[in-house]
Design a protein around this motif. Structure first.
Motif, PDB file in Angstrom:
ATOM      1  N   ALA A 190       0.851  -1.197   0.000  1.00  0.00           N
ATOM      2  CA  ALA A 190       0.000   0.000   0.000  1.00  0.00           C
ATOM      3  C   ALA A 190       0.884   1.244   0.000  1.00  0.00           C
ATOM      4  O   ALA A 190       1.533   1.557   0.990  1.00  0.00           O
ATOM      5  CB  ALA A 190      -0.918  -0.006   1.213  1.00  0.00           C
ATOM      6  N   ASP A 192       1.147   5.461  -0.899  1.00  0.00           N
ATOM      7  CA  ASP A 192       0.309   6.657  -1.001  1.00  0.00           C
ATOM      8  C   ASP A 192       0.474   7.292  -2.385  1.00  0.00           C
ATOM      9  O   ASP A 192       1.375   8.088  -2.623  1.00  0.00           O
ATOM     10  CB  ASP A 192       0.691   7.655   0.089  1.00  0.00           C
ATOM     11  CG  ASP A 192      -0.385   8.725   0.292  1.00  0.00           C
ATOM     12  OD1 ASP A 192      -1.327   8.774  -0.515  1.00  0.00           O
ATOM     13  OD2 ASP A 192      -0.276   9.492   1.267  1.00  0.00           O
ATOM     14  N   LEU A 196      -4.060   4.785  -5.129  1.00  0.00           N
ATOM     15  CA  LEU A 196      -4.493   4.275  -3.832  1.00  0.00           C
ATOM     16  C   LEU A 196      -5.560   5.180  -3.235  1.00  0.00           C
ATOM     17  O   LEU A 196      -6.546   4.712  -2.649  1.00  0.00           O
ATOM     18  CB  LEU A 196      -3.298   4.157  -2.886  1.00  0.00           C
ATOM     19  CG  LEU A 196      -3.644   3.647  -1.479  1.00  0.00           C
ATOM     20  CD1 LEU A 196      -2.680   2.549  -1.047  1.00  0.00           C
ATOM     21  CD2 LEU A 196      -3.632   4.794  -0.465  1.00  0.00           C
ATOM     22  N   ARG A 197      -5.401   6.488  -3.376  1.00  0.00           N
ATOM     23  CA  ARG A 197      -6.389   7.424  -2.840  1.00  0.00           C
ATOM     24  C   ARG A 197      -7.733   7.248  -3.538  1.00  0.00           C
ATOM     25  O   ARG A 197      -8.788   7.343  -2.904  1.00  0.00           O
ATOM     26  CB  ARG A 197      -5.881   8.853  -3.000  1.00  0.00           C
ATOM     27  CG  ARG A 197      -4.682   9.188  -2.112  1.00  0.00           C
ATOM     28  CD  ARG A 197      -5.094   9.417  -0.688  1.00  0.00           C
ATOM     29  NE  ARG A 197      -3.951   9.574   0.217  1.00  0.00           N
ATOM     30  CZ  ARG A 197      -4.060   9.929   1.497  1.00  0.00           C
ATOM     31  NH1 ARG A 197      -5.259  10.173   2.011  1.00  0.00           N
ATOM     32  NH2 ARG A 197      -2.994  10.020   2.261  1.00  0.00           N
ATOM     33  N   ALA A 200      -9.321   4.282  -2.071  1.00  0.00           N
ATOM     34  CA  ALA A 200      -9.818   4.589  -0.727  1.00  0.00           C
ATOM     35  C   ALA A 200     -11.150   5.324  -0.771  1.00  0.00           C
ATOM     36  O   ALA A 200     -12.001   5.150   0.108  1.00  0.00           O
ATOM     37  CB  ALA A 200      -8.776   5.414   0.030  1.00  0.00           C
ATOM     38  N   GLU A 207      -9.882   8.874   4.202  1.00  0.00           N
ATOM     39  CA  GLU A 207      -8.840   9.018   5.225  1.00  0.00           C
ATOM     40  C   GLU A 207      -8.883   7.862   6.222  1.00  0.00           C
ATOM     41  O   GLU A 207      -7.837   7.364   6.642  1.00  0.00           O
ATOM     42  CB  GLU A 207      -8.989  10.356   5.953  1.00  0.00           C
ATOM     43  CG  GLU A 207      -8.625  11.566   5.099  1.00  0.00           C
ATOM     44  CD  GLU A 207      -7.197  11.475   4.566  1.00  0.00           C
ATOM     45  OE1 GLU A 207      -6.288  11.050   5.323  1.00  0.00           O
ATOM     46  OE2 GLU A 207      -6.982  11.836   3.393  1.00  0.00           O
ATOM     47  N   VAL A 210      -7.322   4.797   4.538  1.00  0.00           N
ATOM     48  CA  VAL A 210      -5.858   4.877   4.493  1.00  0.00           C
ATOM     49  C   VAL A 210      -5.266   4.576   5.862  1.00  0.00           C
ATOM     50  O   VAL A 210      -4.261   3.859   5.978  1.00  0.00           O
ATOM     51  CB  VAL A 210      -5.410   6.271   3.993  1.00  0.00           C
ATOM     52  CG1 VAL A 210      -3.905   6.448   4.171  1.00  0.00           C
ATOM     53  CG2 VAL A 210      -5.799   6.455   2.529  1.00  0.00           C
ATOM     54  N   ARG A 211      -5.893   5.094   6.923  1.00  0.00           N
ATOM     55  CA  ARG A 211      -5.402   4.822   8.277  1.00  0.00           C
ATOM     56  C   ARG A 211      -5.489   3.328   8.594  1.00  0.00           C
ATOM     57  O   ARG A 211      -4.563   2.744   9.166  1.00  0.00           O
ATOM     58  CB  ARG A 211      -6.204   5.623   9.307  1.00  0.00           C
ATOM     59  CG  ARG A 211      -5.813   7.083   9.416  1.00  0.00           C
ATOM     60  CD  ARG A 211      -6.433   7.717  10.651  1.00  0.00           C
ATOM     61  NE  ARG A 211      -7.896   7.732  10.585  1.00  0.00           N
ATOM     62  CZ  ARG A 211      -8.600   8.721  10.039  1.00  0.00           C
ATOM     63  NH1 ARG A 211      -7.978   9.770   9.529  1.00  0.00           N
ATOM     64  NH2 ARG A 211      -9.921   8.671  10.023  1.00  0.00           N
ATOM     65  N   TRP A 213      -5.544   0.810   6.453  1.00  0.00           N
ATOM     66  CA  TRP A 213      -4.575   0.058   5.644  1.00  0.00           C
ATOM     67  C   TRP A 213      -3.170   0.170   6.231  1.00  0.00           C
ATOM     68  O   TRP A 213      -2.390  -0.780   6.182  1.00  0.00           O
ATOM     69  CB  TRP A 213      -4.584   0.577   4.206  1.00  0.00           C
ATOM     70  CG  TRP A 213      -5.860   0.274   3.480  1.00  0.00           C
ATOM     71  CD1 TRP A 213      -6.801  -0.663   3.811  1.00  0.00           C
ATOM     72  CD2 TRP A 213      -6.350   0.935   2.306  1.00  0.00           C
ATOM     73  NE1 TRP A 213      -7.842  -0.630   2.919  1.00  0.00           N
ATOM     74  CE2 TRP A 213      -7.595   0.334   1.982  1.00  0.00           C
ATOM     75  CE3 TRP A 213      -5.870   1.958   1.487  1.00  0.00           C
ATOM     76  CZ2 TRP A 213      -8.355   0.725   0.884  1.00  0.00           C
ATOM     77  CZ3 TRP A 213      -6.618   2.353   0.388  1.00  0.00           C
ATOM     78  CH2 TRP A 213      -7.848   1.740   0.086  1.00  0.00           C
ATOM     79  N   ILE A 222       1.134   3.299   5.720  1.00  0.00           N
ATOM     80  CA  ILE A 222       1.326   2.988   4.314  1.00  0.00           C
ATOM     81  C   ILE A 222       2.643   3.614   3.863  1.00  0.00           C
ATOM     82  O   ILE A 222       3.232   4.434   4.566  1.00  0.00           O
ATOM     83  CB  ILE A 222       0.147   3.490   3.446  1.00  0.00           C
ATOM     84  CG1 ILE A 222       0.047   5.023   3.495  1.00  0.00           C
ATOM     85  CG2 ILE A 222      -1.160   2.849   3.897  1.00  0.00           C
ATOM     86  CD1 ILE A 222      -0.971   5.579   2.484  1.00  0.00           C
TER      87      ILE A 222
END
Length: 268
Positions: A190, A192, A196-197, A200, A207, A210-211, A213, A222
């Motif tokens: 994973a 950034d 990836l965003r 997400a 957000e 992402v946290r 993951w 990540i």
């Protein structure tokens, strides 16, 4: 000990270099002195990456290239050879993600993912190898994925393509070794990136996704695209002169971890 990589006088070609890992790698190679060719289908972002490198004192040029077409790849690499006289590093990084079960993936969708992620890598690597072979030197890199080994039910086409990258890389490494050419793959977990965003965002709370993951990885976060770029520079440098046919993980320890539900020894 700090290792400084020097690519002064070398020509580096990176596909999928308009954003994410490709853009970070283009910036890093240019900062190390290379003449970088930014290849992508996104002309706007690709030209911006090249312009940013140039404004920072580096050397970079953008070429629009659709890696799924051999004629397009041949033309782009032909321009590089005509301008710079050779290719020292080819980083086959272009790719797209895919989230859809096998049961609902249409054949055309399957073909598109494999055309970009696997066949595109083959076409670029093949042309780069043919250009490097007479010079008996060069480095070819691929962006693979841990999904080639451990995946999810919804990533059939992507996982298949990335598993294929591993086989392609190993076969080419064996073919290229007698010609002094090294071939390796990077396996980012994973990272950034815009891709990836975008993934997400599908969760409804990007957000938080992402946290989460990051939290499940042993390093607790990540990764950054620059961290993958650092590994690309290492693999392309003389410091990795005895490394070929290898897949190197950049995943924060995720592949080393046993899934909690499968643990056979109770934690202390």
């Amino acid at each position: 000990m700090t290792i400084t990589h020097d690519f002064t006088g070398q020509t580096v070609v990176i596909t999928g270099a308009a954003s994410g890992i490709g853009a970070a790698s283009a910036t890093a190679f240019a900062a190390a002195g290379a003449s970088v060719w930014v290849l992508d289908v996104d002309a706007g972002r690709g030209e911006a990456v090249a312009a940013d490198i140039v404004s920072g004192g580096g050397r970079a040029r953008f070429l629009r290239c659709d890696v799924t077409g051999d004629a397009d790849v041949e033309h782009a690499l032909g321009v590089v050879l005509a301008e710079d006289g050779g290719i020292d590093v080819a980083y086959c990084n272009a790719g797209i993600g895919w989230i859809k079960p096998v049961s609902t993936t249409e054949p055309d969708e399957w073909r598109r993912v494999l055309d970009i992620d696997l066949t595109g890598a083959f076409l670029v690597a093949r042309r780069a190898f043919l250009a490097m072979r007479p010079r008996r030197s060069g480095v070819i890199l691929f962006t693979g994925s841990p999904h080639g080994y451990r995946t999810m039910a919804e990533t059939s086409a992507y996982a298949a393509a990335k598993a294929g990258i591993g086989g392609l890389m190993r076969a080419l490494a064996l073919e290229a070794a007698p010609h002094g050419i090294r071939v390796n793959s990077l396996l980012p977990g994973a990272i950034d990136t815009p891709a990836l965003r975008a993934e997400a965002e599908l969760s409804g709370d990007a957000e938080d996704a992402v946290r989460r993951w990051g939290a499940v990885r042993p390093l607790g976060r990540i990764g950054r695209a620059e961290e993958v770029a650092d590994l690309a520079l290492f693999l392309a440098s003389p410091a990795a002169s005895f490394i070929t046919g290898a897949e190197l993980l950049v995943d924060g320890g995720a592949m080393a971890a046993q899934p909690a539900g499968l643990a056979t020894v109770a934690p202390k």
